[in-house]
Design an enzyme around this catalytic site. Structure first.
Site, PDB file in Angstrom:
ATOM      1  N   ASP A 216       0.853  -1.175   0.000  1.00 48.26           N
ATOM      2  CA  ASP A 216       0.000   0.000   0.000  1.00 48.26           C
ATOM      3  C   ASP A 216       0.897   1.234   0.000  1.00 48.26           C
ATOM      4  O   ASP A 216       1.950   1.242   0.649  1.00 48.26           O
ATOM      5  CB  ASP A 216      -0.860  -0.001   1.272  1.00 48.26           C
ATOM      6  CG  ASP A 216      -2.303   0.342   0.998  1.00 48.26           C
ATOM      7  OD1 ASP A 216      -2.544   1.471   0.568  1.00 48.26           O
ATOM      8  OD2 ASP A 216      -3.176  -0.508   1.226  1.00 48.26           O
TER       9      ASP A 216
ATOM     10  N   GLU B   1       9.467  -4.325 -14.588  1.00 44.32           N
ATOM     11  CA  GLU B   1       8.027  -4.531 -14.756  1.00 44.32           C
ATOM     12  C   GLU B   1       7.306  -4.443 -13.400  1.00 44.32           C
ATOM     13  O   GLU B   1       7.194  -5.425 -12.684  1.00 44.32           O
ATOM     14  CB  GLU B   1       7.822  -5.907 -15.383  1.00 44.32           C
ATOM     15  CG  GLU B   1       6.414  -6.166 -15.814  1.00 44.32           C
ATOM     16  CD  GLU B   1       6.260  -7.614 -16.226  1.00 44.32           C
ATOM     17  OE1 GLU B   1       6.741  -7.957 -17.316  1.00 44.32           O
ATOM     18  OE2 GLU B   1       5.680  -8.387 -15.451  1.00 44.32           O
TER      19      GLU B   1
ATOM     20  N   ASP C  21      -3.336   4.481  -2.319  1.00 47.69           N
ATOM     21  CA  ASP C  21      -4.476   4.818  -1.468  1.00 47.69           C
ATOM     22  C   ASP C  21      -5.065   6.192  -1.808  1.00 47.69           C
ATOM     23  O   ASP C  21      -4.331   7.145  -2.065  1.00 47.69           O
ATOM     24  CB  ASP C  21      -3.972   4.828  -0.012  1.00 47.69           C
ATOM     25  CG  ASP C  21      -5.059   5.127   0.980  1.00 47.69           C
ATOM     26  OD1 ASP C  21      -5.901   4.252   1.207  1.00 47.69           O
ATOM     27  OD2 ASP C  21      -5.073   6.249   1.522  1.00 47.69           O
TER      28      ASP C  21
ATOM     29  N   HIS D  13     -11.389  -3.826   2.378  1.00 43.84           N
ATOM     30  CA  HIS D  13     -11.365  -3.548   3.817  1.00 43.84           C
ATOM     31  C   HIS D  13     -12.185  -2.314   4.209  1.00 43.84           C
ATOM     32  O   HIS D  13     -12.238  -1.973   5.391  1.00 43.84           O
ATOM     33  CB  HIS D  13      -9.907  -3.363   4.263  1.00 43.84           C
ATOM     34  CG  HIS D  13      -9.277  -2.155   3.634  1.00 43.84           C
ATOM     35  ND1 HIS D  13      -9.060  -2.062   2.274  1.00 43.84           N
ATOM     36  CD2 HIS D  13      -8.858  -0.989   4.155  1.00 43.84           C
ATOM     37  CE1 HIS D  13      -8.526  -0.884   2.000  1.00 43.84           C
ATOM     38  NE2 HIS D  13      -8.383  -0.225   3.126  1.00 43.84           N
ATOM     39  N   ASP D  14     -12.785  -1.640   3.229  1.00 42.13           N
ATOM     40  CA  ASP D  14     -13.587  -0.454   3.524  1.00 42.13           C
ATOM     41  C   ASP D  14     -15.077  -0.697   3.349  1.00 42.13           C
ATOM     42  O   ASP D  14     -15.881   0.190   3.647  1.00 42.13           O
ATOM     43  CB  ASP D  14     -13.187   0.702   2.593  1.00 42.13           C
ATOM     44  CG  ASP D  14     -11.779   1.195   2.857  1.00 42.13           C
ATOM     45  OD1 ASP D  14     -11.368   1.193   4.041  1.00 42.13           O
ATOM     46  OD2 ASP D  14     -11.094   1.576   1.895  1.00 42.13           O
TER      47      ASP D  14
HETATM   48  C1  GLC Z   1      -8.493   4.653   1.805  1.00 41.03           C
HETATM   49  C2  GLC Z   1      -8.323   3.355   2.563  1.00 41.03           C
HETATM   50  C3  GLC Z   1      -9.028   3.458   3.880  1.00 41.03           C
HETATM   51  C4  GLC Z   1      -8.368   4.567   4.674  1.00 41.03           C
HETATM   52  C5  GLC Z   1      -8.393   5.870   3.888  1.00 41.03           C
HETATM   53  C6  GLC Z   1      -7.465   6.876   4.492  1.00 41.03           C
HETATM   54  O1  GLC Z   1      -9.781   4.871   1.412  1.00 41.03           O
HETATM   55  O2  GLC Z   1      -8.750   2.280   1.798  1.00 41.03           O
HETATM   56  O3  GLC Z   1      -8.978   2.264   4.605  1.00 41.03           O
HETATM   57  O4  GLC Z   1      -9.020   4.737   5.893  1.00 41.03           O
HETATM   58  O5  GLC Z   1      -7.978   5.710   2.560  1.00 41.03           O
HETATM   59  O6  GLC Z   1      -6.139   6.531   4.249  1.00 41.03           O
END
Ligand code: GLC
Length: 534
Positions: free
Chosen positions: A101, A261, A203, A327-328
């Site tokens: 990430d 790559e 992100d 995860h959101d």
């Molecule tokens: C993105 C992530 C989320 C996080 C937000 C702030 O949307 O997926 O989990 O809380 O950004 O970084």
């Protein structure tokens, strides 16, 4: 062709994957320990070939790692840089690529850059973040709202200005129009690329640039107060997808290309035209996440229309991608039900492009209700009781029927699902018709099928509106996928005479047996994959 074009991605939320040191929180060594489950080279393992690991940077964890204090180190909760290096090495041994990430929009308020920036108005790093004067009456500079509730502006009493935070107040936004910020952030990409990562999930990408005029955002006429997420109160025309974003795609692509790559997938909840613009801004080693399967209602016609358009417009120069959960958001088995989720999986894994699987999805994990006193998510804390909290879809992965589902030897940071004794990896590995086996069979078939990997996609016009069917075609082979989106039995007429069963969602039909296709009966939520014979 890049390896990413034939990839199946698996998202790991590290806090909840596997705890190796008995503190109730998952960690890097936990991931390394379980790599064979993900891919040991045999058909017994899940068979994925890319993992995306949600943030493991040093962080005070107000947003569980999405608030970074040191971009070049691992938080002790997750382990050390050495553990990280070992994970990469072990993953690569198994031909699993590792995507990290990357969080460009903001840092933690405790990041040394922000500590400097907020120390005085003339600090050299003042302009690294977004500072504005109050309005004459002392109120925030404009009406912009934070995604996690309340104003996007926080007043700093020391320097008498507001700073901007798209997410929680403890996540101040970086100012990407400052060239030093650009350089520092691009060097962070280089730091991890040098360590051997294969790419990034970027992100909050759509939020990075905000309009320089700082004009108020207009109201959203469709907003329903008290029902909708408060963020929807405005149309976010000044704070999302600003023009500079598209050049940034190209800049990121270039930095990644310095290392061969490498792939990146940018977070975007945007509509189709914007996704296409994002695609076109980069090369084939970039895709914006396509979350439409999360956002659209579970309806065969709506899905067909979307996929027809998306597949055609993305074309062969870019990589389509499909996601069922993350995860959101609420887990797919909770959103549309367990049986429909099997249909959705067959759909996701038989389309063109790159599927991303959220950990636990492969065993049909559902959202877990979290009692008030156990809530962890800052979103739920800020905007309580509206069902926006993300804890329910972040609970520990259910490995087996032992205490704490084999995730940890102690009480985990979020409660384990009550159904873990029956819904878990060990149990489902033994059950030939389980959710897990459906995933494994689809993934392994896909891996070996040039038709699924490279074939064209053409949908069929079906009289029954609850049924969606399409053909994947490559060289002389045609594979037909037919999916019943409804909870009712459906009789469907298809323009083919005979097909050989590859598999069905219930995994209860004889593979290789020949079925007449002119009229076929589908059980509720049933999906079939056939090789067309004639
Ligand atoms: C993105 C992530 C989320 C996080 C937000 C702030 O949307 O997926 O989990 O809380 O950004 O970084």
């Amino acid at each position: 062709m890049s390896d990413f074009e034939t990839a199946v991605v698996y998202q790991i939320y590290p806090r909840s994957f596997k705890d190796s040191n008995s503190d109730g929180i998952g960690d890097l060594n936990g991931i390394t320990e379980k790599l064979d489950y993900l891919n040991d080279g045999s058909d017994n393992s899940l068979g994925i070939n890319v993992i995306w690991i949600s943030p493991v940077y040093k962080s005070p964890m107000y947003d569980f790692g999405y608030d970074v204090t040191d971009h070049t180190d691992v938080d002790p909760i997750f382990g050390t840089l050495k553990d990280f290096d070992r994970l990469i090495k072990e993953a690569h041994k198994r031909k699993i690529k590792v995507i990290m990430d990357f969080i460009p929009n903001h840092t933690s308020h405790l990041h040394p850059w922000f500590l400097e920036s907020s120390s005085s108005r003339d600090n050299p790093k003042r302009d690294w973040y977004v500072w504005r004067d109050p309005k004459p009456d002392g109120s925030p500079p404009n009406n912009w709202v934070s995604i996690f509730g309340g104003s996007r502006w926080e007043y700093d009493t020391k320097t008498n200005q507001y700073f901007m935070h798209t997410f929680i107040t403890k996540q101040p936004d970086l100012n990407w129009r400052n060239p030093q910020v650009n350089e520092a952030m691009l060097n962070i990409l280089r730091f991890w690329l040098q360590r051997g990562v294969d790419g990034f999930r970027v992100d909050g990408f759509e939020h990075i640039f905000k309009h320089t005029d700082f004009l108020d955002e207009p109201s959203n006429p469709d907003y329903k107060h008290g029902i909708d997420d408060p963020y929807k109160i405005h149309k976010h025309i000044h704070t999302r997808n600003q023009d500079e974003l598209y050049s940034l795609v190209a800049i990121f692509n270039e930095v990644l290309a310095e290392f061969g790559e490498k792939f990146m997938i940018t977070e975007s909840y945007s509509d189709l035209p914007t996704l296409l613009k994002l695609y076109q801004a980069g090369n084939k080693l970039h895709a914006p996440f396509n979350f439409h399967f999360i956002l659209l209602p579970w309806n065969a016609q709506i899905y067909k229309e979307f996929i027809d358009e998306f597949d055609e417009q993305v074309g062969v120069d870019y990589l389509p991608n499909y996601v069922l959960s993350n995860h959101d958001r609420s887990r797919v088995a909770s959103r549309i039900g367990m049986n429909a989720a099997r249909t959705a999986v067959m759909l996701q894994l038989t389309l063109r492009g790159m599927p991303t699987i959220y950990y636990g999805e492969e065993i049909g994990m559902k959202d877990v209700p979290i009692p008030k006193e156990l809530v962890q998510d800052p979103f739920e804390k800020n905007v309580p009781g509206m069902g926006l909290g993300r804890d329910p879809s972040r609970t520990p992965l259910q490995w087996n029927s032992e205490k704490h589902a084999g995730f940890s030897s102690v009480n985990p940071w979020l409660p384990t699902a009550e159904n873990y004794r029956s819904v878990n990896i060990a149990e489902e590995s033994q059950d030939p018709r389980s959710f897990l086996n459906l995933y494994k069979q689809l993934i392994h078939f896909r891996k070996r099928s040039e038709t699924l990997l490279f074939g064209t996609y053409t949908s069929l016009v079906i009289k029954k509106k609850d049924v969606f069917a399409y053909i994947r075609e490559y060289k002389k082979e045609k594979i037909l996928i037919v999916l019943n989106f409804s909870g009712k039995q459906k009789m469907v007429e298809l323009p083919f005479v005979q097909g050989k069963i590859i598999l069905n969602t219930g995994l209860d039909q004889q593979k290789g047996s020949v079925k007449k296709l002119q009229k076929i009966s589908l059980r509720p939520h049933e999906g079939y994959m056939f090789t067309i014979l004639k």
